[in-house]
Design an enzyme around this catalytic site. Sequence first.
Site: not given
Length: 450
Positions: A290, A311, A425
């Site tokens: 951010e 792995h 948003k």
Amino acid sequence: METLSFDSSALKKFVHPNELGEMQAMVTAADSELRNGTGAGADFRDWLHLPTDYDKDEFARIEAAAKKIQADSEVLVVIGIGGSYLGARMAVDFLHHSFYQAQTAADRKQPLVLFAGNSLSSSYIADLIDVIGDRDFSVNVISKSGTTTEPSIAFRVFRQLLEDKYGVDGANARIYATTDRQRGALKTEADAEGWGTFVIPDGVGGRFSVLTAVGLLPIAVSGADIDQLMAGAAKAEATYVNPDLTQNEAYQYAAYRNILYRKGYTTELLENYEPNMTMLAEWWKQLAGESEGKDQKGIYPSSANFTTDLHSLGQYIQEGRRNLMETVVKLAEPNHNVKVPSAKSDFDGLKYLEGKEIDWVNTQAYRAVVAAHTTGGVPVMTVNIAKEDEFTLGYLIYFFEVAIAISGYLNGINPFNQPGVEAYKTNMFGLLGKPGFEEIGEQLKKEMDD
């Protein structure tokens, strides 16, 4: 060992010694921007001196509220998202038993701190209600505005649960709001209902807020020592003041990241060898991503938990695209150690490790991975920390915060804003039918139908 040290020795084949020196002028300029307030986002630098210059009266109120919650609640539900969630969650995981949530109340000794409002999963909320059961609980809702969608929905649910269980007055005595000092929907409601309130300082952005009430109240309720947390951060604040790269390891980390980024290493993996540091990486990913991901540039933050992810991701790291750099947070002294036991049969071929401490095996794995990955063309840096305790965590938090701030200025961006988070948003509000966003919603639906 010292609380924290930065090891760049594995970068020798990737960075010439002269390159770090050539960064000094830029680092000095970035330091001046940060400390003198001449850089972008200067209004959000109050975290810089927070470990030593904080509201002592509010700190005492936080400690008092934590004791009250510990006395009257078996569970604290912390409601928040992003910086209002990740810091506290990271600290609780870092400082407590690996199976903290599974411990009995007697073994844990303090309330179970659980988190909500960090997603829109209805199953998660239902499961959390089920886990709380008939236990006494309190709620800490964290939001600057009080209107962020995810925590607002969760708070409605748990406020209703409190009122159903304790009545309106009883519920109000168990709600603690961490919000703006003077304004906002949550502050207005808190004052009207008489909730306990704590302040999100104006000059501290969410991703830098773990050392404010945002993080301190949940951390204190969990039983951790927040005085030591602040003391560790204060020690780091005093340590990382000299912009000289030969003296400042946080600035070295920032400089090396930028040197490598400019050579095409555009993704950074934050790695650990302790499972209870998983959320440390999640907190760091918000801090780095951010702060730096803007203007179509920036290092992409990712993470891996070793040796587990060797792995799964190990093949890609070893032989995939060479755009990766690694930063390892390596613990010197685990809270507990266990030895490899002897056995009657050596069917597993482990006789050569009998009597060895598992942490020693873990460290040899780390050394082997660094050697393999650097040989394979992946630069590796290491942040060594002494212990998993409050002082060390406070120190580590400040190390990353100041390093990321400097790194952002080195890359010519504002490390303290986040304008890009509004785009989704706006679309979401349109699709949800929020008043004022109807036109956007209709346009989106039309585009999706087409």
